[in-house]
Structure formats: C-alpha cells, structure tokens
Design an enzyme around this catalytic site. Structure first.
Site, PDB file in Angstrom:
ATOM      1  N   PHE A  37     -10.895  -1.607   6.008  1.00 34.88           N
ATOM      2  CA  PHE A  37     -11.609  -1.136   4.809  1.00 34.88           C
ATOM      3  C   PHE A  37     -13.101  -0.972   5.047  1.00 34.88           C
ATOM      4  O   PHE A  37     -13.924  -1.249   4.185  1.00 34.88           O
ATOM      5  CB  PHE A  37     -11.287  -2.033   3.597  1.00 34.88           C
ATOM      6  CG  PHE A  37      -9.988  -1.630   2.960  1.00 34.88           C
ATOM      7  CD1 PHE A  37      -8.793  -1.830   3.624  1.00 34.88           C
ATOM      8  CD2 PHE A  37      -9.964  -0.988   1.720  1.00 34.88           C
ATOM      9  CE1 PHE A  37      -7.592  -1.401   3.087  1.00 34.88           C
ATOM     10  CE2 PHE A  37      -8.763  -0.552   1.177  1.00 34.88           C
ATOM     11  CZ  PHE A  37      -7.575  -0.761   1.855  1.00 34.88           C
ATOM     12  N   LEU A  38     -13.426  -0.541   6.252  1.00 30.94           N
ATOM     13  CA  LEU A  38     -14.833  -0.259   6.572  1.00 30.94           C
ATOM     14  C   LEU A  38     -14.975   1.185   7.039  1.00 30.94           C
ATOM     15  O   LEU A  38     -15.835   1.489   7.860  1.00 30.94           O
ATOM     16  CB  LEU A  38     -15.340  -1.224   7.659  1.00 30.94           C
ATOM     17  CG  LEU A  38     -15.560  -2.676   7.214  1.00 30.94           C
ATOM     18  CD1 LEU A  38     -16.062  -3.514   8.386  1.00 30.94           C
ATOM     19  CD2 LEU A  38     -16.558  -2.752   6.051  1.00 30.94           C
ATOM     20  N   CYS A  50      -4.782   2.193  -8.184  1.00 26.96           N
ATOM     21  CA  CYS A  50      -4.972   0.730  -8.201  1.00 26.96           C
ATOM     22  C   CYS A  50      -6.433   0.294  -8.080  1.00 26.96           C
ATOM     23  O   CYS A  50      -6.962  -0.347  -8.992  1.00 26.96           O
ATOM     24  CB  CYS A  50      -4.157   0.114  -7.085  1.00 26.96           C
ATOM     25  SG  CYS A  50      -2.423   0.557  -7.194  1.00 26.96           S
ATOM     26  N   LYS A 102      -5.257   9.353  -0.443  1.00 24.65           N
ATOM     27  CA  LYS A 102      -5.396   8.870   0.938  1.00 24.65           C
ATOM     28  C   LYS A 102      -4.254   9.473   1.732  1.00 24.65           C
ATOM     29  O   LYS A 102      -3.295  10.017   1.143  1.00 24.65           O
ATOM     30  CB  LYS A 102      -5.356   7.347   1.004  1.00 24.65           C
ATOM     31  CG  LYS A 102      -4.014   6.744   0.625  1.00 24.65           C
ATOM     32  CD  LYS A 102      -3.988   5.258   0.929  1.00 24.65           C
ATOM     33  CE  LYS A 102      -2.606   4.689   0.641  1.00 24.65           C
ATOM     34  NZ  LYS A 102      -2.503   3.280   0.945  1.00 24.65           N
ATOM     35  N   LYS A 150      -8.859   1.367 -10.992  1.00 26.55           N
ATOM     36  CA  LYS A 150      -8.395   0.791 -12.263  1.00 26.55           C
ATOM     37  C   LYS A 150      -8.598  -0.730 -12.272  1.00 26.55           C
ATOM     38  O   LYS A 150      -9.048  -1.306 -13.275  1.00 26.55           O
ATOM     39  CB  LYS A 150      -6.900   1.119 -12.426  1.00 26.55           C
ATOM     40  CG  LYS A 150      -6.253   0.521 -13.639  1.00 26.55           C
ATOM     41  CD  LYS A 150      -4.742   0.727 -13.640  1.00 26.55           C
ATOM     42  CE  LYS A 150      -4.047  -0.397 -12.901  1.00 26.55           C
ATOM     43  NZ  LYS A 150      -2.648  -0.601 -13.228  1.00 26.55           N
ATOM     44  N   ALA A 166     -16.190   4.662   6.154  1.00 24.99           N
ATOM     45  CA  ALA A 166     -17.035   5.328   5.157  1.00 24.99           C
ATOM     46  C   ALA A 166     -16.486   6.719   4.858  1.00 24.99           C
ATOM     47  O   ALA A 166     -15.786   7.314   5.682  1.00 24.99           O
ATOM     48  CB  ALA A 166     -18.459   5.427   5.691  1.00 24.99           C
ATOM     49  N   ARG A 219      -3.390  10.566  -8.051  1.00 26.42           N
ATOM     50  CA  ARG A 219      -4.061   9.870  -9.156  1.00 26.42           C
ATOM     51  C   ARG A 219      -5.448   9.377  -8.708  1.00 26.42           C
ATOM     52  O   ARG A 219      -5.587   8.759  -7.668  1.00 26.42           O
ATOM     53  CB  ARG A 219      -3.202   8.698  -9.643  1.00 26.42           C
ATOM     54  CG  ARG A 219      -2.007   9.165 -10.451  1.00 26.42           C
ATOM     55  CD  ARG A 219      -1.132   8.012 -10.850  1.00 26.42           C
ATOM     56  NE  ARG A 219      -0.400   7.476  -9.712  1.00 26.42           N
ATOM     57  CZ  ARG A 219       0.400   6.413  -9.767  1.00 26.42           C
ATOM     58  NH1 ARG A 219       0.559   5.777 -10.909  1.00 26.42           N
ATOM     59  NH2 ARG A 219       1.044   5.991  -8.695  1.00 26.42           N
ATOM     60  N   ARG A 271       0.854  -1.197   0.000  1.00 25.73           N
ATOM     61  CA  ARG A 271       0.000   0.000   0.000  1.00 25.73           C
ATOM     62  C   ARG A 271       0.880   1.233   0.000  1.00 25.73           C
ATOM     63  O   ARG A 271       1.871   1.271   0.742  1.00 25.73           O
ATOM     64  CB  ARG A 271      -0.866   0.047   1.274  1.00 25.73           C
ATOM     65  CG  ARG A 271      -1.945  -0.987   1.338  1.00 25.73           C
ATOM     66  CD  ARG A 271      -2.429  -1.129   2.763  1.00 25.73           C
ATOM     67  NE  ARG A 271      -1.338  -1.531   3.644  1.00 25.73           N
ATOM     68  CZ  ARG A 271      -1.422  -1.603   4.970  1.00 25.73           C
ATOM     69  NH1 ARG A 271      -2.537  -1.267   5.573  1.00 25.73           N
ATOM     70  NH2 ARG A 271      -0.390  -1.992   5.704  1.00 25.73           N
ATOM     71  N   GLU A 272       0.532   2.227  -0.789  1.00 27.35           N
ATOM     72  CA  GLU A 272       1.256   3.493  -0.726  1.00 27.35           C
ATOM     73  C   GLU A 272       1.118   4.051   0.687  1.00 27.35           C
ATOM     74  O   GLU A 272       0.065   3.928   1.305  1.00 27.35           O
ATOM     75  CB  GLU A 272       0.688   4.490  -1.747  1.00 27.35           C
ATOM     76  CG  GLU A 272       1.046   4.098  -3.161  1.00 27.35           C
ATOM     77  CD  GLU A 272       0.533   5.098  -4.187  1.00 27.35           C
ATOM     78  OE1 GLU A 272       0.324   6.265  -3.844  1.00 27.35           O
ATOM     79  OE2 GLU A 272       0.342   4.669  -5.337  1.00 27.35           O
TER      80      GLU A 272
HETATM   81  C1  UGA Z   1      -4.115  -0.839  -2.878  1.00 25.57           C
HETATM   82  C2  UGA Z   1      -4.129  -2.157  -2.080  1.00 25.57           C
HETATM   83  O1  UGA Z   1      -4.574  -1.911  -0.751  1.00 25.57           O
HETATM   84  C3  UGA Z   1      -2.724  -2.779  -2.044  1.00 25.57           C
HETATM   85  O2  UGA Z   1      -2.774  -4.052  -1.383  1.00 25.57           O
HETATM   86  C4  UGA Z   1      -2.235  -2.981  -3.478  1.00 25.57           C
HETATM   87  O3  UGA Z   1      -0.903  -3.482  -3.499  1.00 25.57           O
HETATM   88  C5  UGA Z   1      -2.250  -1.636  -4.210  1.00 25.57           C
HETATM   89  O4  UGA Z   1      -3.586  -1.088  -4.192  1.00 25.57           O
HETATM   90  C6  UGA Z   1      -1.845  -1.913  -5.638  1.00 25.57           C
HETATM   91  O5  UGA Z   1      -2.578  -2.616  -6.334  1.00 25.57           O
HETATM   92  O6  UGA Z   1      -0.715  -1.545  -6.016  1.00 25.57           O
HETATM   93  P1  UGA Z   1      -3.329   1.671  -2.348  1.00 25.57           P
HETATM   94  O7  UGA Z   1      -3.726   2.013  -3.741  1.00 25.57           O
HETATM   95  O8  UGA Z   1      -2.027   2.161  -1.812  1.00 25.57           O
HETATM   96  O9  UGA Z   1      -3.265   0.068  -2.174  1.00 25.57           O
HETATM   97  O10 UGA Z   1      -4.489   2.222  -1.422  1.00 25.57           O
HETATM   98  P2  UGA Z   1      -5.481   1.611  -0.302  1.00 25.57           P
HETATM   99  O11 UGA Z   1      -4.860   1.683   1.021  1.00 25.57           O
HETATM  100  O12 UGA Z   1      -5.994   0.288  -0.743  1.00 25.57           O
HETATM  101  O13 UGA Z   1      -6.664   2.680  -0.369  1.00 25.57           O
HETATM  102  C7  UGA Z   1      -7.413   2.837  -1.568  1.00 25.57           C
HETATM  103  C8  UGA Z   1      -8.487   3.868  -1.409  1.00 25.57           C
HETATM  104  O14 UGA Z   1      -9.539   3.384  -0.558  1.00 25.57           O
HETATM  105  C9  UGA Z   1      -8.032   5.193  -0.800  1.00 25.57           C
HETATM  106  O15 UGA Z   1      -8.614   6.260  -1.519  1.00 25.57           O
HETATM  107  C10 UGA Z   1      -8.568   5.140   0.618  1.00 25.57           C
HETATM  108  O16 UGA Z   1      -8.792   6.414   1.167  1.00 25.57           O
HETATM  109  C11 UGA Z   1      -9.869   4.372   0.396  1.00 25.57           C
HETATM  110  N1  UGA Z   1     -10.361   3.691   1.623  1.00 25.57           N
HETATM  111  C12 UGA Z   1      -9.634   2.709   2.189  1.00 25.57           C
HETATM  112  C13 UGA Z   1     -11.575   4.070   2.166  1.00 25.57           C
HETATM  113  O17 UGA Z   1     -12.277   4.974   1.641  1.00 25.57           O
HETATM  114  N2  UGA Z   1     -12.037   3.430   3.289  1.00 25.57           N
HETATM  115  C14 UGA Z   1     -11.326   2.450   3.887  1.00 25.57           C
HETATM  116  O18 UGA Z   1     -11.793   1.908   4.904  1.00 25.57           O
HETATM  117  C15 UGA Z   1     -10.095   2.076   3.330  1.00 25.57           C
END
Ligand code: UGA
Length: 431
Positions: free
Chosen positions: A247-248, A258, A318, A261, A250, A325, A152-153
C-alpha cells in the site's frame, strides 16, 4: 457443518463457495431473482479470479446450493452469515437496512444452537444491537457474532484460503467455539474479542490502508518537486519491516466500495463521539486531490483537453476486478469527457459497468484500438496486463507519443524506448 450465507455478492458468494470447497454444506441465499437464476446455472455475475471454478465445483458436488432469502431451511444451519451490502448513506454512516431486513427474516427460525454472524461491515455497536433485538423479540438469548471480512477484490479466493487473521467478535462462548472450529483448517491466528472491538478492527484496518496510500501520494507530490523518484522512495521505506512494502504505490488514489466508505464512516463515528478525526479527514482530502492533480498534469502535457482524443487504459477501481464503484479511473474518464475530450477506453473486465455510468465512452476491445489516433495514453488502473503492452505497436496507433501513468506501473523504460514522453510520479522523463 451446515452453513447459510445471506447475500451472494462479492463477500457472501466468495465465503459461501470457499466454505463449500472446504467440505461444508452451504446454502447461499440471494434476493435478486435474476442473479439467483444465473448463480444456479453456475454463472458468477462479476469478475473474480478462481471463483467460477469453485462455484461450479460446489454446485457439481452438491455442497453448494442457492435459494431465495427466507426459502432455505436456515433453521437447520449451525452458522448463518449475513453478508448483505451496507452502502454509504447521506450522513457518512453505512445504511444497515439490508442487515436489519435479513435479521427480521431469519429471527423467527433461530434457535439457541445456532450462531448468527455479521460479515457485512457494520457501524460499531450493531452486533450488540442485533443481539438485544433478538433477545427482546424472541425472549431468549441468541448467539450472535461479528466476523469482519478482509478479502480483497481480485484476490478474494486466495485471501479466503490464506487469511492473515480471523477476527471473531462475540459475547457468546458457543459462537466463539463454532467459528473457531469453522476457521481452524485455514491455519491462521484467530482473535476472539468483544463485538465492538471486532467492528473497530475492520474500520481501523481499512482506514490504515487508506492512510498509507494517502501518505505515499503526499510523499510523491513532494518527490515531484525535489526531483526524487517516488517509487524508489517507497521501496526504500517499505524494506523497513516496521513500515512494510504494501500500500505504498502512489497514483490517482484509492477507490472501491470499501476504503473510501469506511474512512468516511469512521470519521463520522469519531465526530458523533466528539473526537476530531483530523488524520482521517486529511486522508480523504489528499485522496480527492489526486484526481485533480492528475487532470492538471494531462492539461499541462496537452495544452488543454477540449477536442483531444485520449486513450484511457483501465476503468475499474483497481486491477483484477470489474468493479467501478468509486473508481478514480472512471471519475477521471468522466472529467475528461466533461472537458470536451473524446475518450477511447479499454478495460479487461469493467467495460460494462463503466459504460452504464458514462455512455459517451468509446469502449474498445483492446489497448491498441483505444490508442488509435490518441493525443495521449492515460493509464488509470493497475491491471498487470498493462505492464506487458507492446509500445512499438502503440506508437504506430497514436497521434502523439505521450503516456501519463496514473498508477506507477513498470512501463516507463519500454515506452520511452519507443519514443514516448512518459509522465508518471516524479519529474517527467525525457525521450
Ligand atoms: C479493501 C481491503 O484491502 C480488504 O482487506 C477489505 O476486505 C476490503 O477492502 C473490504 O473492506 O471489503 P479492496 O476494496 O478490494 O479491499 O481494495 P484494495 O486492494 O484495498 O485497494 C483499494 C484501493 O487502493 C484501490 O483503488 C487501489 O488501486 C488503491 N491502492 C492500493 C493504491 O492506490 N495504492 C496502493 O499501494 C494500494
């Protein structure tokens, strides 16, 4: 082991630098000359906690070097990772031309003792296709594997050293053995599968995470109507280990390079094979709706946005990253500007990328400057720093004490104590 990583973006640089930290000899090949020059000086061209220290340590110890693509002696590497970008193309599927180009450059130098590994997220069947291309072009069998990335970033270094699992998709016993040995020090389960299964695991994982986010966003919308507290509902659900707490949260929805896409790509793949991706399409629809619903909340709270001054806290997709992006925050900032608002924004790391896309943003050095004369404060990114804001100080700077929290941060009590009207998930909390 000697390792080459082609592509020094988020994934390639993190993997390369961390492998060097584990004691391997790593060359990261990067085709962007400006980025290459900065990397050679030890400058990481994006915000990622801990990565600059690890890069500098690798450079200093001589275990990490940088080269142009095709300039390195990749022919001496036992493992060659391809970690180049696969941006979305018009049909929803990723554009794999950079992967194909990397294979074309590397192919003449490959021998049968080396393993070519795809780290980039690629359409299902790509690893098999590349294996077939290499067999055709070189007339010999080459060990090819898919090793999808789950970093994760914002926490990529920690994720590298503490992975929940490593997936190796290959038909080659030698490739499975080499990649198992490479990941052994990380002490996590290693699952060896067929390449197509590994490619699907990557898509299914990101699609499931996206589904959880859209699910809780829909639940939050219902909570709002029935005066239930969405965050507590999520906590209550999440303590069931079959559901899990992650990931819950809201808010204004998922973004980044990622999740959106990959859900689109999986839906496109389903349609291509005449499977109706009803759930995936709903996940995307719910996600798109979050931004509009947030805009409606802002309009309702302020009686319209034209001519209003709005303090936007957070522009990255985030917290913990400079990446904008597909950022829901940046999208909302753009809608506010388009609606005639003056937007004073602050983000701890994403200002540069955001200002390139939205030059009309007034970028401020901190949250307090952003709040100057604001008709409302909008929290759009979940930076942890925003949970320790000084609401007394903010109260002195704003014109009207209203905060709209698009990320469900723990700020309601302190904001309300200082006289702010707080609008988050659920019914507005009174002053
Ligand atoms: C995501 C995956 O979590 C990684 O496991 C994966 O390696 C990566 O994509 C990838 O395919 O390269 P990332 O894009 O860094 O990682 O971001 P996430 O932490 O997954 O968050 C994604 C989005 O969901 C963000 O905008 C975040 O704010 C949102 N989010 C996340 C929520 O709105 N609520 C949550 O409870 C969690």
């Amino acid at each position: 082991m000697k390792v080459t990583v082609i592509g020094a973006g988020y994934v390639g640089l993190t993997v390369g630098a961390c492998l060097a930290d584990l004691g391997h000899t790593v060359v990261c090949a990067e085709k962007d000359r400006a980025r290459l020059a900065r990397l050679r000086e030890g400058t990481v061209p994006f915000y990622e906690p801990q990565l600059p220290e690890i890069v500098r340590r690798g450079l200093g110890g001589g275990r990490l070097t940088f080269s142009g693509v095709g300039e390195d002696a990749a022919d001496q590497s036992q493992v060659i990772f391809i970690a180049v970008g696969t941006p979305p193309s018009a049909d929803g599927q990723p554009d794999v031309s950079a992967v194909d180009e990397a294979v074309r450059v590397i192919a003449p130098h490959l021998d049968d003792g080396q393993v070519l590994v795809l780290k980039s997220t690629v359409p299902v069947g790509t690893t098999d296709r590349i294996e077939a291309v290499l067999r055709h072009d070189t007339g010999a069998h080459r060990a090819v594997a898919c090793n999808p990335e789950f970093l994760r970033e914002g926490s990529a270094v920690a994720d590298f050293f503490h992975p929940s699992r490593v997936i190796v998709g290959t038909h080659s016993r030698a490739a499975a053995e080499v990649l198992t040995a490479l990941h052994q020090p990380l002490e996590c389960p290693i699952l060896v599968t067929a390449p197509r299964t590994a490619e699907m695991i990557k898509y299914a994982s990101n699609a499931f995470l996206a589904t959880k986010v859209s699910f809780i966003n829909e639940i939050a919308a219902i909570c709002e109507q029935v005066e239930a507290d969405a965050a507590t509902v999520a906590a209550g659900m999440g303590s069931d280990p079959r559901i899990g707490p992650h990931f819950l949260r809201a808010g204004i929805g998922f973004g980044g390079s990622c999740l959106p896409k990959d859900v689109r790509a999986l839906a496109a793949l389903a349609r291509e094979h005449r499977v109706t991706p009803s759930l995936l399409e709903a996940v995307l629809r719910v996600n798109d709706a979050q931004r509009q619903q947030f805009m409606e909340k802002v309009e309702a709270a302020l009686g319209g946005i034209a001519g209003k001054t709005l303090a936007v806290l957070g522009l990255a997709f985030k917290g913990g990253t400079s990446d904008v992006r597909e950022s829901p925050a940046l999208d909302i900032a753009g809608r506010l500007l388009a609606g005639g608002a003056v937007v004073r924004a602050f983000d701890p790391a994403a200002e540069e990328g955001a200002a390139e896309t939205l030059p009309a943003l007034i970028c401020c050095p901190d949250a307090y400057e952003a709040a100057e004369g604001a008709d409302a404060i909008l929290i759009l990114t979940d930076w942890p720093d925003f949970e320790s804001l000084d609401w007394k100080r903010l109260r002195k700077r704003v014109r009207t004490p209203v905060v709209l929290d698009g990320r469900g941060l723990r700020v309601a009590a302190s904001a309300i104590d200082e006289g702010f009207a707080y609008i988050g998930q659920g019914p507005p909390k009174a002053r």
